[in-house]
Design a protein around this motif. Structure first.
Motif, short mmCIF file in Angstrom:
data_model
loop_
_atom_site.label_atom_id
_atom_site.label_comp_id
_atom_site.label_asym_id
_atom_site.label_seq_id
_atom_site.Cartn_x
_atom_site.Cartn_y
_atom_site.Cartn_z
N GLU A 124 21.83 57.32 51.27
CA GLU A 124 20.94 58.29 50.64
C GLU A 124 21.67 59.62 50.51
OE1 GLU A 124 17.30 58.63 52.73
OE2 GLU A 124 16.70 56.52 52.41
N GLY A 125 21.60 60.15 49.30
CA GLY A 125 22.28 61.42 49.05
C GLY A 125 23.46 61.23 48.12
N PRO A 126 23.96 62.30 47.56
CA PRO A 126 25.09 62.23 46.63
C PRO A 126 26.37 61.81 47.35
CG PRO A 126 24.58 64.52 47.13
CD PRO A 126 23.49 63.70 47.77
N VAL A 127 27.31 61.28 46.54
CA VAL A 127 28.55 60.77 47.12
C VAL A 127 29.37 61.88 47.76
CG1 VAL A 127 28.73 58.78 45.59
CG2 VAL A 127 29.69 60.98 44.87
N THR A 128 29.18 63.08 47.31
CA THR A 128 29.93 64.19 47.90
C THR A 128 29.56 64.39 49.36
OG1 THR A 128 28.26 65.71 47.02
CG2 THR A 128 30.28 65.40 45.72
N GLU A 129 28.36 63.95 49.75
CA GLU A 129 27.90 64.11 51.14
C GLU A 129 28.03 62.81 51.93
OE1 GLU A 129 23.92 65.46 50.95
OE2 GLU A 129 24.39 67.32 49.85
N THR A 130 27.88 61.64 51.25
CA THR A 130 27.80 60.36 51.99
C THR A 130 29.11 59.58 52.00
OG1 THR A 130 27.03 59.28 49.98
CG2 THR A 130 25.36 60.15 51.48
N VAL A 131 29.99 59.80 51.01
CA VAL A 131 31.19 58.96 50.89
C VAL A 131 32.48 59.78 50.96
CG1 VAL A 131 32.41 57.29 49.44
CG2 VAL A 131 29.91 57.28 49.53
N LEU A 132 32.58 60.79 50.14
CA LEU A 132 33.83 61.55 50.07
C LEU A 132 34.18 62.21 51.40
CD1 LEU A 132 33.60 63.29 46.57
CD2 LEU A 132 35.18 61.50 47.27
N GLY A 133 35.46 62.13 51.76
CA GLY A 133 35.94 62.77 52.97
C GLY A 133 35.76 61.94 54.22
N ARG A 134 35.10 60.78 54.16
CA ARG A 134 34.87 59.94 55.34
C ARG A 134 35.95 58.85 55.45
NH1 ARG A 134 28.87 57.79 55.43
NH2 ARG A 134 29.48 57.41 57.60
N ARG A 135 36.13 58.37 56.69
CA ARG A 135 37.06 57.27 56.89
C ARG A 135 36.49 56.01 56.24
NH1 ARG A 135 41.20 56.93 60.67
NH2 ARG A 135 40.66 54.72 60.98
N VAL A 136 37.36 55.15 55.75
CA VAL A 136 36.91 53.97 55.05
C VAL A 136 36.11 53.03 55.95
CG1 VAL A 136 39.08 52.72 55.49
CG2 VAL A 136 37.65 52.09 53.54
N ASP A 137 36.45 52.92 57.25
CA ASP A 137 35.69 52.02 58.12
C ASP A 137 34.29 52.55 58.38
OD1 ASP A 137 36.67 54.14 59.54
OD2 ASP A 137 37.61 52.94 61.12
N ALA A 138 34.10 53.87 58.27
CA ALA A 138 32.76 54.43 58.43
C ALA A 138 31.92 54.18 57.19
CB ALA A 138 32.85 55.93 58.70
N VAL A 139 32.56 54.02 56.06
CA VAL A 139 31.83 53.79 54.81
C VAL A 139 31.54 52.31 54.59
CG1 VAL A 139 31.96 54.01 52.28
CG2 VAL A 139 32.83 55.84 53.74
N LEU A 140 32.52 51.45 54.86
CA LEU A 140 32.38 50.03 54.55
C LEU A 140 32.17 49.16 55.78
CD1 LEU A 140 35.18 49.62 51.83
CD2 LEU A 140 32.74 50.00 51.49
N GLY A 141 32.24 49.74 56.94
CA GLY A 141 32.13 48.94 58.15
C GLY A 141 33.49 48.65 58.73
N ALA A 142 33.49 48.40 60.02
CA ALA A 142 34.76 48.26 60.73
C ALA A 142 35.58 47.07 60.24
CB ALA A 142 34.49 48.13 62.23
N ASN A 143 34.90 45.95 59.97
CA ASN A 143 35.66 44.75 59.58
C ASN A 143 36.35 44.94 58.24
OD1 ASN A 143 34.89 43.44 61.90
ND2 ASN A 143 33.11 42.45 60.96
#
Length: 767
Positions: free
Chosen positions: A55-74
């Motif tokens: 929920e929320g724009p990608v600038t707040e929920t996706v950009l700047g985050r580690r990939v495992d936090a976005v897609l899951g650890a596996n």
């Protein structure tokens, strides 16, 4: 997913070929894109939050985050540790997101600046739809496809089989095999379609339908997909990478495409399309092009990868079959070339060697006519223009393309001399043998009257909208082009064949020159020995023959009263025979002297030489009522004594072999000039300045049969009996010709039996 596709920058007529389709700044909405750098998301598609259930724009929920936090650890962990990526091909796998959504995840690695600091991974995520795969077993279908393609006996069947299996796997309404022609326009050579669709098989498409930059991209990345041509592009956020550069999406299958292409598909009523490259020998040979009309269509990642594998297999086998087909044709051509080589080896003359079996020269490059032009003389085979046109064409080729093989299927362009000769020479292939001397072999093909079926009129391949914006054509109705005035094109292999023949001829010429050099050297040595022998023999025989004649005469004078009539007769015959033999020996001695002395060249007027002869022959001229006329008076550079001997011999023969009631001998000169067909004698009135002349001696005598002219120049050869026309030794003309040759010139005759004769000789080298 309705509405017009769009990009902010419009494409104009001027910028079409430079449209940056590899950096569109957006993707198609069926996928999500993440760009990772140092394990963090630095750029993503605007729809990432929606698909990933944030929920929320990608600038707040996706950009700047580690990939495992976005897609899951596996998933994230595997993307961080996968070492099998490269910059050319997406590698995909099916997995489940933390929220339970099944997706196909693919990634490609790039380092645009060529160092570790710029290295990034582009991740493409596609939701899996349960019904998106064709109801076939991938393993069985791919296995069958590979097996059938390997068994294909020709390049056409390879494409046919590949298209059949791509349609089976994907379920597209139409799957076509599309081949690029040498001028980059395309033609449909295989087709599998829904039964109710009109056929496209055999249709041609203008090169502008697939611009140059699109063809380059097809060569680098083999698959392009448009699930819905009416899509709205999903922009990347932010627009540029941290480096300030746009993201290169060449390897990403969800890359947004040119709006012109989408408009082109919509004009064709195509909703979804997929194209897979066919690459042979590092060149884009063609495409497997898929069209769908009934709505959007998104083949899953596994299906697309299976299709790519089929296209890869087809490309490999296509290359193999094309090599085999070229090899079979090359074997046939080599057989023809070998037979030509045998002909050349058996012939001393190049023209004879090439034309011994005329069909061979034509079969070598599948031509209908050929011309061999040597020293301005054209030998024609088959269907060709006339000799004069061929000579003018060779001059044009020699001036414009010095030393180069020239091939054209449209001779009207650049060679106006062939205008009007389309039935024999709409196209030609020219091979220089000697550029300096304009010696050529030229093959000809007549015009190829045929029809080309285009998908719409090719001249209207694009349209220009307001403000010079480029708009694709809207008409794809079959349009027939009637082609005339052009021949069948010459293939690169045929040009290569001609180059090989050129090398063969060059080798033949070198061998011939070497052989002639050896023979000439041997001939010079032999002639020198013969001259020496003839001189010594003739000189040493003079005294014994003179003695025999004297003794015979003494016997007749001193023993006339002792000898009976028969004895006296025999001694008289001995005297005559000794005199005749002495004359032959003197002629032989004169012949030998010519070979042993060098001409002493000086400038002499022809009049003075003729007057010398007139003085020597005054009694014969007066007694026989013969008229000696000087027609022209030029200065010539000769040995006065030697050429005087030649004129004396020729004028003497002109009077001797003459049964006219009013014998007439004319002496003069004729200018010698070079023409397109070689050297020629031209009337003095036709040229302004004379550079070189030929001397002639013309009579109204008995003449010589044309087929026996050369016999008179052979030593001791007479055409008449020993008592006819005053007799003679038969050496005079042989000596005359040799004298002229010692001056670097030539002596020849023109005559007909009963019509008089004309003898010509040049007074110097004829270049």
């Amino acid at each position: 997913m309705s509405g017009a596709p769009g990009q902010t920058a419009s494409v104009t007529v001027d910028s079409c070929d430079q449209e940056p389709i590899h950096i569109p700044g957006s993707i198609q909405p069926h996928a999500v894109l993440l760009v990772l750098q140092d394990d963090y998301v630095v750029q993503c598609s605007e729809n990432a939050s929606e698909l990933l259930a944030f929920e929320g724009p990608v600038t707040e929920t996706v950009l700047g985050r580690r990939v495992d936090a976005v897609l899951g650890a596996n998933i994230g962990g595997s993307l961080l540790t996968d070492k099998s990526m490269d910059g050319r091909r997406i590698r995909s796998s099916r997995t489940t997101l933390p929220g339970g959504r099944v997706v196909d995840v693919a990634a490609v690695e790039q380092d645009p600046d060529g160092d570790a600091a710029s290295r990034m991974r582009i991740v493409q995520i596609e939701p899996v739809v349960a019904s998106d795969d064709a109801e076939v077993s991938f393993a069985d279908a791919v296995t069958d496809a590979v097996f059938r393609i390997q068994l294909a006996g020709s390049s056409d069947i390879v494409i046919e089989e590949a298209c059949a299996f791509v349609k089976l796997l994907t379920g597209f309404d139409r799957v076509m095999g599309y081949r690029f022609e040498p001028d980059d326009h395309g033609v449909v050579i295989a087709e599998h379609r829904r039964a109710d669709l009109e056929p496209f098989l055999g249709l041609h498409y203008p090169a502008s339908d697939i611009p140059a930059q699109a063809r380059r991209l097809y060569l680098e990345h083999w698959l392009r997909l448009i699930p819905d041509a009416r899509y709205r592009p999903v922009p990347l956020v932010p627009t540029l990478l941290p480096s300030g550069k746009p993201l290169d999406l060449s390897a990403v299958t969800s890359r947004s495409v040119s709006p012109i292409h989408c408009e082109y598909l919509i004009n064709m009523s195509v909703v979804a399309s997929m194209s897979i490259s066919l690459v042979v020998g590092g060149r884009l040979w063609g495409l497997i092009a898929c069209h769908h009309y009934r709505g959007p269509k998104l083949p899953s990642a596994p299906v697309r990868e299976a299709c790519e594998f089929i296209a890869l297999t087809a490309s490999v086998m296509l290359g193999s079959r094309l090599v085999e087909e070229r090899a079979a044709n090359a074997l046939q051509v080599e057989s023809v070339r070998s037979r030509l080589a045998e002909q050349l080896a058996r012939s001393d003359d190049l023209t004879t060697g090439l034309t011994g079996e005329p069909r061979l020269l034509l079969d070598l490059v599948d031509a209908q006519g050929a011309a061999i032009v040597i020293a301005g003389v054209a030998t024609l085979i088959g269907s060709t223009p006339d000799e004069e046109t061929v000579a003018r064409l060779v001059d044009l080729i020699g001036e414009a393309h010095v030393g180069a093989v020239v091939a054209t299927d449209n001779a009207r362009v650049g060679y106006p001399v062939l205008t009007g000769h389309e039935d024999t020479a709409a196209g030609f292939l020219a091979m220089p043998i000697s550029s300096l001397q304009r010696n050529y072999v030229v093959w000809f093909r007549p015009q190829w009257l045929h029809e080309v079926q285009w998908a719409g009129e090719p001249m209207k391949a694009v349209q220009q909208a307001p403000e010079r914006r480029l708009a694709p054509r809207t008409s794809f109705e079959a349009w027939t082009e009637h082609v005339e005035g052009r021949s069948r094109p010459w293939s690169p292999e045929q040009v290569t064949t001609v180059e090989a023949l050129r090398a063969l001829i060059a080798n033949h010429i070198v061998k011939t020159v070497e052989q002639l050099a050896r023979l000439n050297a041997e001939l010079v040595r032999s002639n020198a020995e013969l001259d020496a022998f003839a001189y010594v023999a003739a000189h040493d025989l003079q005294e014994p023959l003179r003695g025999l004649a004297n003794y015979a005469r003494f016997l007749v004078e001193d023993y006339a009263d002792v000898l009976d009539d028969e004895g006296r007769h025999r001694l008289e015959m001995m005297t005559k025979l000794a005199g005749r033999m002495s004359g032959l020996v003197r002629s032989l001695l004169d012949h030998a002297r010519v070979g042993r002395s060098e001409p002493e060249i000086e400038t002499v007027r022809l009049r003075s030489l003729v007057e010398d002869v007139r003085e020597l022959m005054s009694s014969r001229l007066t007694g026989g009522g013969a008229e000696l006329v000087l027609m022209t008076d030029d200065e010539i550079r000769v040995d006065r004594g030697m050429i005087g001997h030649v004129l004396l011999n020729l004028i003497s023969n002109a009077i001797k072999y003459n049964n006219s009631s009013e014998p007439r001998v004319e002496v003069g000169t004729i200018p010698l000039v070079r023409t397109q067909r070689g050297l020629a004698l031209v009337p003095r009135s036709l040229i302004a300045e004379v550079e070189q002349v030929v001397v002639f001696v013309r009579d109204n005598g008995i003449g010589i049969a044309a087929d026996r002219i050369e016999e008179i120049f052979r030593v001791f050869r007479r055409l008449h009996g020993p008592q006819e026309y005053g007799g003679g030794t038969g050496v005079g003309l042989t000596i005359a010709r040799r004298i002229v040759q010692r001056h670097g010139g030539v002596l020849w005759a023109e005559s007909e039996d009963g019509c008089g004769s004309t003898f010509y000789f040049s007074t110097g080298a004829v270049e």
